[in-house]
Design a protein around this motif. Structure first.
Motif, PDB file in Angstrom:
ATOM      1  N   HIS B 386       0.820  -1.215   0.000  1.00 33.70           N
ATOM      2  CA  HIS B 386       0.000   0.000   0.000  1.00 33.70           C
ATOM      3  C   HIS B 386       0.853   1.265   0.000  1.00 33.70           C
ATOM      4  N   ARG B 387       2.130   1.129   0.365  1.00 34.52           N
ATOM      5  CA  ARG B 387       2.996   2.307   0.309  1.00 34.52           C
ATOM      6  C   ARG B 387       3.322   2.665  -1.135  1.00 34.52           C
ATOM      7  N   PHE B 388       3.428   1.632  -1.965  1.00 38.67           N
ATOM      8  CA  PHE B 388       3.881   1.873  -3.335  1.00 38.67           C
ATOM      9  C   PHE B 388       2.726   2.120  -4.298  1.00 38.67           C
ATOM     10  N   ALA B 389       1.528   1.658  -3.934  1.00 42.88           N
ATOM     11  CA  ALA B 389       0.365   1.906  -4.795  1.00 42.88           C
ATOM     12  C   ALA B 389      -0.831   2.235  -3.921  1.00 42.88           C
ATOM     13  N   PRO B 390      -0.783   3.400  -3.251  1.00 42.05           N
ATOM     14  CA  PRO B 390      -1.882   3.725  -2.341  1.00 42.05           C
ATOM     15  C   PRO B 390      -3.168   4.068  -3.100  1.00 42.05           C
ATOM     16  N   ALA B 391      -4.283   3.794  -2.448  1.00 40.67           N
ATOM     17  CA  ALA B 391      -5.580   4.060  -3.072  1.00 40.67           C
ATOM     18  C   ALA B 391      -5.813   5.560  -3.180  1.00 40.67           C
ATOM     19  N   ASP B 392      -5.346   6.288  -2.188  1.00 39.57           N
ATOM     20  CA  ASP B 392      -5.514   7.742  -2.276  1.00 39.57           C
ATOM     21  C   ASP B 392      -4.150   8.409  -2.108  1.00 39.57           C
ATOM     22  N   GLY B 393      -4.051   9.634  -2.519  1.00 39.63           N
ATOM     23  CA  GLY B 393      -2.778  10.342  -2.425  1.00 39.63           C
ATOM     24  C   GLY B 393      -1.890   9.978  -3.596  1.00 39.63           C
ATOM     25  N   GLU B 394      -0.858  10.759  -3.753  1.00 39.36           N
ATOM     26  CA  GLU B 394       0.001  10.576  -4.913  1.00 39.36           C
ATOM     27  C   GLU B 394       1.206   9.723  -4.526  1.00 39.36           C
ATOM     28  N   ALA B 395       1.504   8.742  -5.318  1.00 34.23           N
ATOM     29  CA  ALA B 395       2.737   7.982  -5.113  1.00 34.23           C
ATOM     30  C   ALA B 395       3.356   7.769  -6.481  1.00 34.23           C
TER      31      ALA B 395
END
Lengths: 208, 537
Positions: B386-395
């Protein structure tokens, strides 16, 4: 002890089903030692002896109902005397007042040395006959009839519920009370049955 | 072994109900079968044949049992009450079991085929045979190359039904391991890595490990099981000091993402500068600044310079150093990038740049370029997905990860995403992982995310998720022929993610502090000492 000295309560005069009998209680006319009211009270355990395949078997039942019958009822026309003086004026008069009891058969057992053996709380295959005599079951035999297969048994429970109708709860509750007094070690399990019985029958009455 | 008799169809077209007196053996998730005639196509044409039709138990209700009133006194067993009333204590319980039809196993197709016919009432239902189950649950021969023994079927006796996953399949279709903290996700991932590093797979595995949990994999080296004919797995551990991004490896958008709130004017100036850069391999912040056009306002230049220097001055960026792909990816090598000392942005940037480079190299190879560094498929495991492909926010990493998940299959890049917060992973990313290992999940949001992202796991199995204990998992997806519950096998190497033993640590620290000598004090500092040199008034 299942023996001759037990009080004879009465004899079968009719049956409503294979396990539901009507017994006419003996009066002074029938027996010298006629049964007293305590001998045919509600909840009294009784038995009838019958020979099945050459062996004596006792059919155990319990009194669940009482009906009083007076053939004279309604014949209250003019008479020459007061009822208690009837015999004087009418020597052939036979008082026909009767006490009838309803008896439900609970099970059957064999007899060995006066003790109940091979006890079963199932419906006996054979039926009783008219004039078969019901005797009072002793306290000892009451206990014997309920203790077999390693514990206190009440396997006729449902049958009493079916036959005794509205009186079933009282009769079973009375039996359970007696059993609890007789078998202290099984009191808790019997208590569960009794509480369930009371709940079911009494709550049904309230909900109605 | 016959376990029950079909009583009729279930609620849905694919379900049937059977009655069983057995209260112990038939559990939810168990496999049963009945025999029925089905129309099959064989070499001799279309014929009717008897086949074993498998079904999975999805629910169980008590049809008959002691009434609750018999349990009124906790000290009295209900069967003691029942026996008094002449009710036999044996065979009282009767269960109504619902089962969902999977189908008969078609050996030619290597998959289940559902005949869409529910069994007639009265049909015998039998417990599925252990050996047969082992061969139909997954499409891999345990003795063949590329099979990963990850555990055994839950509900069966230990060792009765081993579960082998085909490494080729999950490496190609991507994998997700979803579970709450402490339910064994990194343990499961390590078991998979162990299997992939065995002599019959010799995979090229890269682990992005934000918590430093995979260091113990190094102990594979030297264990007989992993060695064969001169082969021994190579386990490379890279700490955060080794993880550098060469500035020239950044894209313009990468660079923009690390700058602190650049204005439009700054962005325009930077874009001009970036575009005018040649394909330099070694690039510094100064090189970029030098390319800023003369027409740009001085204040913009100053602001941009400050931003570039502060962003690119971080340890993770370097003019020349990077992580050579050939160092971290090789057949028979498992590289663990321990990123526990890095900030979230840097972790994402490392992942972005590495994934992009790997993707480019693999594309080059597939296009026939012999200079490609990666002429073999790779498997990348992303812990804390989830750090590398979070549902919200920009990554930054989400874009390249999505690209690899949707296209990586063609280029031989397999991705495994591990997360304890499925609800925080981008839905697209989660649904691209076609094989799933799902373990205990309590959080309702995470359960919903799993339902959305995982297609073929039935409600019955999903409802089991909160009740799974550590090490138990639902395995589903393209890797297996039908979803099932399994017990993950014990690791060969020690586990590195044990929780901290706080009480032991406290007591150790206390001992240490209390055994230290008290500081030396000058006699004059002692309390109650008076300076006798001061004259009395």
């Amino acid at each position: 002890m299942v023996n001759k000295s037990n009080v004879e309560v009465g004899q079968v005069i009719r049956s409503n089903s294979h396990i539901d009998y009507v017994c006419e209680v003996y009066t002074d006319v029938d027996r010298k030692n006629s049964p007293g009211p305590k001998d045919y009270e509600f909840g009294q355990f009784v038995y009838a002896t019958k020979r099945v395949a050459g062996e004596a078997r006792v059919f155990v039942g319990v009194i669940y109902d009482t009906i009083l019958v007076d053939p004279e009822q309604g014949r209250s026309g003019p008479s020459l005397a007061q009822p208690d003086k009837q015999e004087v004026f009418n020597p052939s008069y036979v008082e026909e007042k009767q006490v009838l009891t309803g008896i439900v058969l609970l099970g059957h057992a064999g007899v060995e040395d006066g003790n109940l053996v091979d006890i079963s709380h199932t419906i006996p295959k054979q039926s009783l006959e008219i004039d078969d005599v019901f005797k009072k079951l002793s306290k000892k035999d009451f206990k014997g009839f309920h203790r077999f297969s390693g514990g206190v048994q009440l396997q006729y429970y449902q049958r009493v519920l079916d036959v005794a109708g509205g009186f079933a709860e009282d009769i079973l509750s009375q039996i359970l009370d007696r059993l609890k007094r007789s078998f202290g070690d099984e009191r808790e399990a019997l208590d569960v049955i009794q509480r369930n019985l009371e709940w079911e029958t009494k709550m049904r009455g309230v909900e109605r | 072994m016959t376990v029950g008799i079909v009583s009729g169809p279930g609620e849905t077209a694919n379900e049937f109900v059977f009655v069983t007196p057995d209260s112990t053996e038939i559990k939810t998730g168990e496999f049963v079968y009945y025999r029925s005639k089905v129309t099959v196509e064989t070499e001799e044409g279309v014929v009717e044949e008897y086949r074993d039709i498998y079904a999975r138990v999805t629910g169980r209700e008590q049809e008959r049992g002691y009434p609750n009133q018999f349990m009124a006194n906790p000290d009295v067993a209900p069967d003691a009450v029942a026996s008094k009333l002449g009710i036999a204590s044996e065979g009282v319980d009767l269960y109504r079991v619902t089962a969902s039809i999977i189908g008969y196993f078609d050996r030619q197709m290597g998959d289940f085929a559902n005949p869409r016919v529910v069994p007639n009432p009265g049909k015998e239902v039998r417990m599925a045979d252990a050996d047969e189950l082992e061969s139909v649950l997954t499409d891999v021969d345990p003795a063949s190359e590329g099979s990963a023994h990850i555990g055994e079927l839950l509900h069966r006796d230990p060792g009765e039904v081993d579960v082998h996953l085909p490494v080729d399949s999950f490496a190609a279709t991507h994998l997700s391991i979803l579970a709450s903290t402490g339910s064994g996700k990194s343990y499961t991932a390590s078991v998979l890595i162990e299997e992939m590093m065995k002599p019959d797979s010799r995979a090229a595995v890269l682990v992005l490990d934000p918590h430093g949990e995979y260091g113990t994999l190094q102990q594979m080296q030297g264990i007989d099981e992993f060695e064969s004919g001169g082969y021994s797995p190579d386990v490379e551990i890279k700490g955060s000091d080794d993880l550098k991004i060469r500035i020239s490896e950044l894209s313009f958008t990468d660079l923009m993402s690390v700058l602190s709130n650049p204005s439009d004017a700054q962005e325009a100036a930077l874009r001009g500068a970036w575009n005018s850069l040649d394909d330099e391999i070694y690039l510094s912040a100064q090189n970029i600044i030098d390319q800023i056009g003369d027409d740009v306002n001085d204040s913009v230049v100053d602001a941009l310079e400050w931003r570039l220097r502060s962003a690119l001055g971080r340890d993770v960026f370097d003019e020349s150093q990077n992580v050579p792909l050939t160092d971290i990816l090789a057949p028979g090598q498992c590289s663990v990038l321990q990123m526990d000392g890095m900030g979230l942005i840097d972790q994402r940037m490392i992942a972005t740049v590495l994934l992009r480079r790997i993707n480019e190299e693999r594309m080059l190879h597939e296009k026939g370029d012999e200079d490609s560094d990666l002429d073999f498929p790779v498997f990348i495991l992303l812990e804390e997905g989830h750090r590398f492909a979070p549902a919200d926010g920009e990554a930054r990493s989400r874009g390249i990860l999505s690209t690899i998940l949707s296209e990586g299959r063609k280029f031989g890049i397999g991705v495994g995403i591990i997360s304890q917060r499925p609800s925080k992973i981008d839905d697209d990313v989660l649904s691209q992982c076609k094989s799933q290992v799902i373990m205990e999940i309590q959080n309702p949001n995470d359960q919903d995310a799993v339902k959305r992202g995982v297609e073929d796991v039935g409600e019955d199995l999903l409802s089991e998720l909160p009740g799974l204990t550590p090490g138990q998992a639902v395995i589903a997806g393209d890797t297996v022929n039908t979803p099932f519950m399994a017990d993950i096998r014990a690791r060969t190497t020690p586990h590195g993610a044990e929780s901290l033993d706080a009480t032991e640590e406290w007591s150790k620290a206390w001992q240490q502090r209390n055994s230290e000598p008290e500081g030396r004090r000058d006699a004059d500092d002692e309390e109650g000492i008076q300076n006798r040199d001061i004259p009395l008034d």
